[in-house]
Design a protein around this motif. Sequence first.
Motif, PDB file in Angstrom:
ATOM      1  N   PHE A   4       0.809  -1.219   0.000  1.00  9.85           N
ATOM      2  CA  PHE A   4       0.000   0.000   0.000  1.00  9.85           C
ATOM      3  C   PHE A   4       0.845   1.273   0.000  1.00  9.85           C
ATOM      4  CE2 PHE A   4      -2.331  -3.362   2.140  1.00  9.85           C
ATOM      5  CZ  PHE A   4      -3.436  -3.443   1.314  1.00  9.85           C
TER       6      PHE A   4
ATOM      7  N   PRO B 235      -5.802   6.799  -2.107  1.00  8.64           N
ATOM      8  CA  PRO B 235      -6.901   6.091  -1.429  1.00  8.64           C
ATOM      9  C   PRO B 235      -7.701   5.179  -2.370  1.00  8.64           C
ATOM     10  CG  PRO B 235      -6.803   8.341  -0.656  1.00  8.64           C
ATOM     11  CD  PRO B 235      -5.822   8.235  -1.797  1.00  8.64           C
TER      12      PRO B 235
ATOM     13  N   VAL C  88      -5.637   2.082  -2.954  1.00  8.25           N
ATOM     14  CA  VAL C  88      -5.652   1.236  -1.754  1.00  8.25           C
ATOM     15  C   VAL C  88      -6.899   0.367  -1.760  1.00  8.25           C
ATOM     16  CG1 VAL C  88      -5.893   1.241   0.769  1.00  8.25           C
ATOM     17  CG2 VAL C  88      -4.201   2.728  -0.324  1.00  8.25           C
TER      18      VAL C  88
ATOM     19  N   ASN D 212      -6.978  -3.709  -1.972  1.00  8.94           N
ATOM     20  CA  ASN D 212      -7.712  -4.526  -1.001  1.00  8.94           C
ATOM     21  C   ASN D 212      -8.580  -5.566  -1.710  1.00  8.94           C
ATOM     22  OD1 ASN D 212      -6.756  -3.456   1.404  1.00  8.94           O
ATOM     23  ND2 ASN D 212      -8.277  -1.831   1.421  1.00  8.94           N
TER      24      ASN D 212
ATOM     25  N   GLU E  40      -3.683  -0.044   6.885  1.00  7.49           N
ATOM     26  CA  GLU E  40      -4.085  -0.399   5.527  1.00  7.49           C
ATOM     27  C   GLU E  40      -4.075  -1.914   5.326  1.00  7.49           C
ATOM     28  OE1 GLU E  40      -1.487   1.822   5.971  1.00  7.49           O
ATOM     29  OE2 GLU E  40      -2.450   3.701   5.439  1.00  7.49           O
TER      30      GLU E  40
END
Length: 66
Positions: free
Chosen positions: A18, A23, A26, A30, A51
Amino acid sequence: MGISKLKLGAGVLLDEPFSHLSPIRVQEMNILIREASKQKGILISDHYYEESYEPVMSFMYCRAEK
């Protein structure tokens, strides 16, 4: 690279996956990690667990004392 094209061996080691991501990226990472973890084991090494904690099913925290 889509997860369907990702060839996974026995597992995957992600070192700070990360780091320097926006954002939005990220969130995308995920999703990729969650999908990949359905196929193989994923080990994430990161200094910032905030994160890294979201996409995993189990979590282990290691702290090295000097």
